[in-house]
Design a protein around this motif. Structure first.
Motif, PDB file in Angstrom:
ATOM      1  N   GLN A   1      -5.029  -6.452  -8.570  1.00 34.17           N
ATOM      2  CA  GLN A   1      -6.231  -5.681  -8.293  1.00 34.17           C
ATOM      3  C   GLN A   1      -5.803  -4.433  -7.531  1.00 34.17           C
ATOM      4  O   GLN A   1      -4.943  -4.496  -6.650  1.00 34.17           O
ATOM      5  CB  GLN A   1      -7.179  -6.530  -7.431  1.00 34.17           C
ATOM      6  CG  GLN A   1      -8.538  -5.891  -7.282  1.00 34.17           C
ATOM      7  CD  GLN A   1      -9.462  -6.664  -6.353  1.00 34.17           C
ATOM      8  OE1 GLN A   1      -9.019  -7.528  -5.594  1.00 34.17           O
ATOM      9  NE2 GLN A   1     -10.735  -6.349  -6.394  1.00 34.17           N
TER      10      GLN A   1
ATOM     11  N   LEU B   1     -14.114   3.501  -0.019  1.00 33.71           N
ATOM     12  CA  LEU B   1     -13.537   3.117  -1.299  1.00 33.71           C
ATOM     13  C   LEU B   1     -13.831   4.191  -2.343  1.00 33.71           C
ATOM     14  O   LEU B   1     -14.988   4.534  -2.581  1.00 33.71           O
ATOM     15  CB  LEU B   1     -14.169   1.781  -1.713  1.00 33.71           C
ATOM     16  CG  LEU B   1     -13.591   1.055  -2.929  1.00 33.71           C
ATOM     17  CD1 LEU B   1     -12.169   0.585  -2.644  1.00 33.71           C
ATOM     18  CD2 LEU B   1     -14.462  -0.160  -3.284  1.00 33.71           C
TER      19      LEU B   1
ATOM     20  N   SER C   1       0.830  -1.208   0.000  1.00 37.08           N
ATOM     21  CA  SER C   1       0.000   0.000   0.000  1.00 37.08           C
ATOM     22  C   SER C   1       0.863   1.257   0.000  1.00 37.08           C
ATOM     23  O   SER C   1       2.002   1.256   0.476  1.00 37.08           O
ATOM     24  CB  SER C   1      -0.959  -0.001   1.186  1.00 37.08           C
ATOM     25  OG  SER C   1      -0.253   0.114   2.386  1.00 37.08           O
TER      26      SER C   1
ATOM     27  N   VAL D   1     -19.695  -3.766  -6.740  1.00 32.15           N
ATOM     28  CA  VAL D   1     -18.697  -3.106  -5.900  1.00 32.15           C
ATOM     29  C   VAL D   1     -19.249  -1.779  -5.400  1.00 32.15           C
ATOM     30  O   VAL D   1     -19.024  -1.366  -4.272  1.00 32.15           O
ATOM     31  CB  VAL D   1     -17.405  -2.849  -6.710  1.00 32.15           C
ATOM     32  CG1 VAL D   1     -16.415  -2.000  -5.918  1.00 32.15           C
ATOM     33  CG2 VAL D   1     -16.769  -4.155  -7.123  1.00 32.15           C
TER      34      VAL D   1
ATOM     35  N   GLU E   1      -7.033  -0.987  -5.327  1.00 34.42           N
ATOM     36  CA  GLU E   1      -8.111  -0.342  -4.568  1.00 34.42           C
ATOM     37  C   GLU E   1      -7.572   0.941  -3.966  1.00 34.42           C
ATOM     38  O   GLU E   1      -6.446   0.965  -3.466  1.00 34.42           O
ATOM     39  CB  GLU E   1      -8.589  -1.231  -3.421  1.00 34.42           C
ATOM     40  CG  GLU E   1      -9.327  -2.472  -3.861  1.00 34.42           C
ATOM     41  CD  GLU E   1      -9.733  -3.320  -2.677  1.00 34.42           C
ATOM     42  OE1 GLU E   1     -10.932  -3.563  -2.495  1.00 34.42           O
ATOM     43  OE2 GLU E   1      -8.821  -3.751  -1.918  1.00 34.42           O
TER      44      GLU E   1
ATOM     45  N   PHE F   1      -8.665   4.004  -1.196  1.00 36.48           N
ATOM     46  CA  PHE F   1      -9.587   4.462  -0.165  1.00 36.48           C
ATOM     47  C   PHE F   1      -9.286   5.914   0.187  1.00 36.48           C
ATOM     48  O   PHE F   1      -8.127   6.337   0.134  1.00 36.48           O
ATOM     49  CB  PHE F   1      -9.412   3.614   1.109  1.00 36.48           C
ATOM     50  CG  PHE F   1      -9.774   2.179   0.916  1.00 36.48           C
ATOM     51  CD1 PHE F   1     -11.057   1.735   1.164  1.00 36.48           C
ATOM     52  CD2 PHE F   1      -8.820   1.254   0.466  1.00 36.48           C
ATOM     53  CE1 PHE F   1     -11.397   0.410   0.972  1.00 36.48           C
ATOM     54  CE2 PHE F   1      -9.160  -0.078   0.269  1.00 36.48           C
ATOM     55  CZ  PHE F   1     -10.453  -0.498   0.523  1.00 36.48           C
TER      56      PHE F   1
ATOM     57  N   GLN G   1     -13.664  -6.001 -14.708  1.00 38.31           N
ATOM     58  CA  GLN G   1     -14.276  -4.864 -14.025  1.00 38.31           C
ATOM     59  C   GLN G   1     -15.221  -4.188 -15.015  1.00 38.31           C
ATOM     60  O   GLN G   1     -14.823  -3.947 -16.163  1.00 38.31           O
ATOM     61  CB  GLN G   1     -13.168  -3.923 -13.565  1.00 38.31           C
ATOM     62  CG  GLN G   1     -13.581  -2.967 -12.489  1.00 38.31           C
ATOM     63  CD  GLN G   1     -12.380  -2.260 -11.882  1.00 38.31           C
ATOM     64  OE1 GLN G   1     -11.474  -2.884 -11.316  1.00 38.31           O
ATOM     65  NE2 GLN G   1     -12.352  -0.964 -12.004  1.00 38.31           N
TER      66      GLN G   1
ATOM     67  N   VAL H   1     -11.376   1.607  -7.901  1.00 36.22           N
ATOM     68  CA  VAL H   1     -10.943   0.213  -8.059  1.00 36.22           C
ATOM     69  C   VAL H   1     -10.342   0.067  -9.455  1.00 36.22           C
ATOM     70  O   VAL H   1     -10.797   0.696 -10.411  1.00 36.22           O
ATOM     71  CB  VAL H   1     -12.094  -0.802  -7.896  1.00 36.22           C
ATOM     72  CG1 VAL H   1     -12.521  -0.923  -6.445  1.00 36.22           C
ATOM     73  CG2 VAL H   1     -13.290  -0.463  -8.772  1.00 36.22           C
TER      74      VAL H   1
ATOM     75  N   GLN I   1     -17.416  -6.235 -10.118  1.00 38.06           N
ATOM     76  CA  GLN I   1     -16.226  -7.050 -10.295  1.00 38.06           C
ATOM     77  C   GLN I   1     -16.672  -8.370 -10.928  1.00 38.06           C
ATOM     78  O   GLN I   1     -17.709  -8.924 -10.535  1.00 38.06           O
ATOM     79  CB  GLN I   1     -15.580  -7.318  -8.931  1.00 38.06           C
ATOM     80  CG  GLN I   1     -14.224  -7.974  -9.055  1.00 38.06           C
ATOM     81  CD  GLN I   1     -13.611  -8.309  -7.713  1.00 38.06           C
ATOM     82  OE1 GLN I   1     -14.290  -8.332  -6.698  1.00 38.06           O
ATOM     83  NE2 GLN I   1     -12.320  -8.597  -7.707  1.00 38.06           N
TER      84      GLN I   1
END
Lengths: 156, 156, 156, 156
Positions: free
Chosen positions: B123, B136, B45, C113, B125, B127, C141, B139, C123
């Motif tokens: 994948q 979120l 992250s 999602v 993501e 936030f 996606q 994505v 997803q």
């Protein structure tokens, strides 16, 4: 559905001014050192000079910087074909990094492929320019949403 | 094909050091003000505090900044599962911006979905974090290519 | 923005019936030999048995067949969280083919999602199933648009 | 990196024959009723007549059918620029459905944007054709991987 866009067609001065004012409010564009290039009907370009502040770990332009100007170019291309009081937000985009981007500067062009009442699709292209040489380093495809005048801060 | 990755699994110190050194060489990450967060096996992250330098025209975080840290997080997630002498380059990614990103900071996580000998899929993501609230905002899905030791500067 | 969806939550019978009726009207699903699997709140799966009619040139399942059931699964997952009189259309999707799909059958799952008033993001996952073995062969996606009751035949 | 492709350039007969033979082995193309159109250097088209077997719930062409021929067109476009003993597999693609596809038939064109030693990127376009009218209904972007002669059944 709007017809094909002719980037040679002049863009209304009011819309040009709105785009310049909006670009100036994008803290990221200024921080990266990007500037607006051509503003045509359904096509806008943004230029980003190479500098150490925009690199990835091998010294090439970071995909994030490439994407940032490509995304903004597409958004402004969409604005050129919207009614004057509308706002635009990016729904999503996909970008292929074709080759390392170095050179003197990179230039991203967003071109409207289809403009609808709600959604607009743009094609994105990024070139690296080194002196007189110009080569394609990234291509993308972007979906944008048109919002009524006052930005609600929500795309949906 | 590798099995599922367990982000709780500790990552080899040598790989951690390589990732930190690589991150420090990314001029863009430093320029944006991003920092490495968690480094787990197959999951990394990156955190980016909100500031005027990363905004779009409405004052939210620019999709380009969101994408930049998401892209780097995915790249480093891939590096955690590669043999120690390999390099990584982004082939392409797609990102959906789900909601405006504001708050104190944003955090992007890249997670390896499938690691192959040549190509790896992550994948992504992102936030937004505001005090104790976390939601979120984006994505994505990313394809990366593994390169042998000495970076050739070409993904192909 | 809707909260996280719980696929264990039962789906209203009326919505289930609408989904089954809509699926039955999809000439392509019938022609491919696909059938509806699980219908949960925000999650729907579709199953496609392997047969020569869905192959590519090497005898594996064609990416087009894989995508077709993944796209439909995502669309129906969206329908489970929409008000009962709404329609759905696919705006766009991106899919990574991770491994050749063979086995007895493939199963695609679409999971919501984020569901918004206009746009919904799903997803997509596709597994190949061979006897008791199950492995991930594609991830995607997808962006969908919600339309009011009477399908206008236009997404925009 | 190969230069720009000229679809007017004739394609070697051996390669044309390989493409036709490969197409004939695609069970899905035959089952859908698709046929090969033009085979040019770096550009291939596939035609799919409208029929109830390829529809979605509103009677338009299903996105899965649109995608299937677009994906195959891109794959064969790549084959036209590969050495004669190579195989191709789709890594991923993204497609935007711009408008409902009806008409007499749809036609997908895949065009090589960049051909590398390992990865090739194609642009995908799908038109609906109704009598003499032709309109764009989908655009996509695809990444393909080149494999040595004997298909290993694995893209990686």
């Amino acid at each position: 559905m709007s017809g094909p866009h002719n980037a040679m067609e002049p863009v209304d001065t009011v819309i040009q001014e709105r785009i310049r004012a909006s670009f100036d409010r994008q803290g990221l564009m200024r921080h990266l050192g990007a500037r607006l290039g051509h503003i045509g009907s359904g096509r806008v370009s943004i230029i980003l000079p190479s500098r150490p502040e925009i690199t990835q770990q091998h010294g090439y332009v970071h995909a994030g910087a490439t994407s940032a100007i490509a995304d903004s170019a597409g958004g402004y291309a969409a604005l050129t074909v919207f009614p004057p009081d509308c706002e635009v937000l990016t729904v999503e985009y996909k970008i292929n990094l074709l080759a390392p981007a170095g050179g003197d500067r990179i230039e991203a062009t967003g071109t409207v492929v289809r403009a609808g009442r709600t959604l607009t699709v743009c094609q994105l292209e990024v070139f690296t320019i080194d002196g007189t040489e110009r080569s394609l380093v990234a291509v993308g495809q972007q979906t944008l949403i048109r919002l009524p005048g006052q930005p609600s801060g929500s795309r949906d």
